[in-house]
Structures are given as C-alpha cells and as structure tokens.
Scaffold this motif. Structure first.
Motif, PDB file in Angstrom:
ATOM      1  N   UNK A  92       0.836  -1.210   0.000  1.00  0.00           N
ATOM      2  CA  UNK A  92       0.000   0.000   0.000  1.00  0.00           C
ATOM      3  C   UNK A  92       0.869   1.258   0.000  1.00  0.00           C
ATOM      4  N   UNK A  93       1.867   1.270   0.861  1.00  0.00           N
ATOM      5  CA  UNK A  93       2.718   2.457   1.011  1.00  0.00           C
ATOM      6  C   UNK A  93       3.533   2.755  -0.242  1.00  0.00           C
ATOM      7  N   UNK A  94       3.780   1.749  -1.073  1.00  0.00           N
ATOM      8  CA  UNK A  94       4.552   1.926  -2.307  1.00  0.00           C
ATOM      9  C   UNK A  94       3.677   1.810  -3.566  1.00  0.00           C
ATOM     10  N   UNK A  95       2.373   1.762  -3.380  1.00  0.00           N
ATOM     11  CA  UNK A  95       1.469   1.507  -4.494  1.00  0.00           C
ATOM     12  C   UNK A  95       1.639   2.512  -5.637  1.00  0.00           C
ATOM     13  N   UNK A  96       1.761   3.776  -5.308  1.00  0.00           N
ATOM     14  CA  UNK A  96       1.919   4.795  -6.360  1.00  0.00           C
ATOM     15  C   UNK A  96       3.234   4.602  -7.119  1.00  0.00           C
ATOM     16  N   UNK A 149      -0.725  -3.982  -8.690  1.00  0.00           N
ATOM     17  CA  UNK A 149      -0.500  -4.900  -7.576  1.00  0.00           C
ATOM     18  C   UNK A 149      -1.794  -5.662  -7.310  1.00  0.00           C
ATOM     19  N   UNK A 150      -1.680  -6.990  -7.169  1.00  0.00           N
ATOM     20  CA  UNK A 150      -2.830  -7.832  -6.883  1.00  0.00           C
ATOM     21  C   UNK A 150      -2.433  -8.835  -5.804  1.00  0.00           C
ATOM     22  N   UNK A 190      -6.915   0.420   4.440  1.00  0.00           N
ATOM     23  CA  UNK A 190      -6.892   1.388   3.345  1.00  0.00           C
ATOM     24  C   UNK A 190      -6.049   0.894   2.165  1.00  0.00           C
ATOM     25  N   UNK A 191      -6.282  -0.351   1.766  1.00  0.00           N
ATOM     26  CA  UNK A 191      -5.514  -0.955   0.667  1.00  0.00           C
ATOM     27  C   UNK A 191      -6.129  -0.532  -0.663  1.00  0.00           C
ATOM     28  N   UNK A 192      -5.367   0.120  -1.532  1.00  0.00           N
ATOM     29  CA  UNK A 192      -5.922   0.668  -2.770  1.00  0.00           C
ATOM     30  C   UNK A 192      -5.925  -0.303  -3.954  1.00  0.00           C
ATOM     31  N   UNK A 193      -5.425  -1.511  -3.755  1.00  0.00           N
ATOM     32  CA  UNK A 193      -5.289  -2.463  -4.856  1.00  0.00           C
ATOM     33  C   UNK A 193      -6.251  -3.637  -4.694  1.00  0.00           C
ATOM     34  N   UNK A 194      -6.286  -4.473  -5.684  1.00  0.00           N
ATOM     35  CA  UNK A 194      -7.192  -5.608  -5.752  1.00  0.00           C
ATOM     36  C   UNK A 194      -6.710  -6.764  -4.881  1.00  0.00           C
ATOM     37  N   UNK A 195      -7.645  -7.358  -4.156  1.00  0.00           N
ATOM     38  CA  UNK A 195      -7.399  -8.595  -3.417  1.00  0.00           C
ATOM     39  C   UNK A 195      -8.331  -9.659  -4.001  1.00  0.00           C
ATOM     40  N   UNK A 196      -7.769 -10.799  -4.363  1.00  0.00           N
ATOM     41  CA  UNK A 196      -8.553 -11.866  -4.979  1.00  0.00           C
ATOM     42  C   UNK A 196      -8.762 -13.028  -4.020  1.00  0.00           C
TER      43      UNK A 196
END
Length: 152
Positions: free
Chosen positions: A54-58, A67-68, A86-92
């Motif tokens: 999350x902290x490096x997502x950008x 990121x998945x 506050x995770x901005x990416x997809x979780x499957x």
C-alpha cells in the motif's frame, strides 16, 4: 510444478473484494502485474506485507504495474481487510487454493499457505519470483527493483 522465471503466467478468473471477477488476461498488453500470494487476511505478517505494498502503491503504478494480492480468504474478508488498512489495490479470493496450486506457490511447514510474489510483464511472462515467508518488506522492495530494471 512451480512457475518460474521465463514461464507464461497461468491465467485465472477470481472474485475480488467487491465480488467482481478479475482475470490476469485483463492486464495483458496493458501493464505489468505484481501478483502476491499471502497466507491470511489481518494476520501480523500479511498485514505488514499488504501495508508495505500500500505504502509503495503509487511507485508501482508509476513503474507501469498493478499490484494484486491473492489468498484463500473470502471476498467479504478481503473487503474488511482492504477497508481496515486502506488498501488501494485488488485482493482476490482463491478459496480452495486452485490458483495458488496452479502457480506452485509454496506452503510453509507443509500446511500454512506460503508467501510468494511474481512479477509478470505485459506479455504475461514471469520476470521475477520472490519466495520468503518472513521477509515481508522484501516482497515489496525486491519486486519494485525488478520492475524498475525492466522499465529501464
């Protein structure tokens, strides 16, 4: 058999934290994918790893990657985990661990789902594999280095 560098990443079709189906094919020819398998939502190591992503997502997005995260938890569990941290990416949701097994992502001590991260290029080819149960931040740092080298 474990997927390794140079292999074509197997496609999948799994529900995300919102119940929408996501396929690896959705990203083909568009962007690289950092696919990370982790054991369980809201456990200390998995939270540390997911929050590091999350902290490096950008930075990952700037490097042309999505990121998945993948675990055997339900979509509802993923929704709560993503909201809480506050995770901005997809979780499957890979209930039954079919995709984990397809990739050959290891288990720790023979029964705990392992922690393995794959860097998959725009053509669907695995460019890097990082396998470490305890080096949570290494999954982020090492895959980011690989992505930046690929982009260079």
């Amino acid at each position: 058999m474990a997927i390794k560098i140079g292999d074509t990443a197997p496609d999948f079709n799994l529900p995300d934290q919102n119940g929408s189906k996501v396929s690896l094919q959705d990203f083909r020819s568009k962007k690289a994918v950092v696919l990370y398998f982790y054991p369980k939502d809201d456990t200390p190591g998995c939270t540390a790893e997911s929050c590091a992503f999350r902290d490096q997502y950008e930075v990952f997005k700037s490097a042309g990657a999505e990121v998945i995260g993948v675990s055997g938890d339900s979509s509802d569990s993923h929704q709560k985990f993503a909201t809480k941290h506050n995770l901005p990416f997809t979780l499957l949701s890979d209930q039954g661990d079919k995709v984990r097994k397809l990739y050959g992502a290891t288990t720790a001590f023979g029964f705990i789902p392992g922690r393995v991260t794959y860097v998959i290029d725009q053509n669907g080819v695995v460019q890097y594999v990082f396998d470490s149960m305890l080096n949570f931040k290494g999954h982020v740092e090492e895959t980011l280095k690989q992505l930046q080298q690929l982009a260079a």
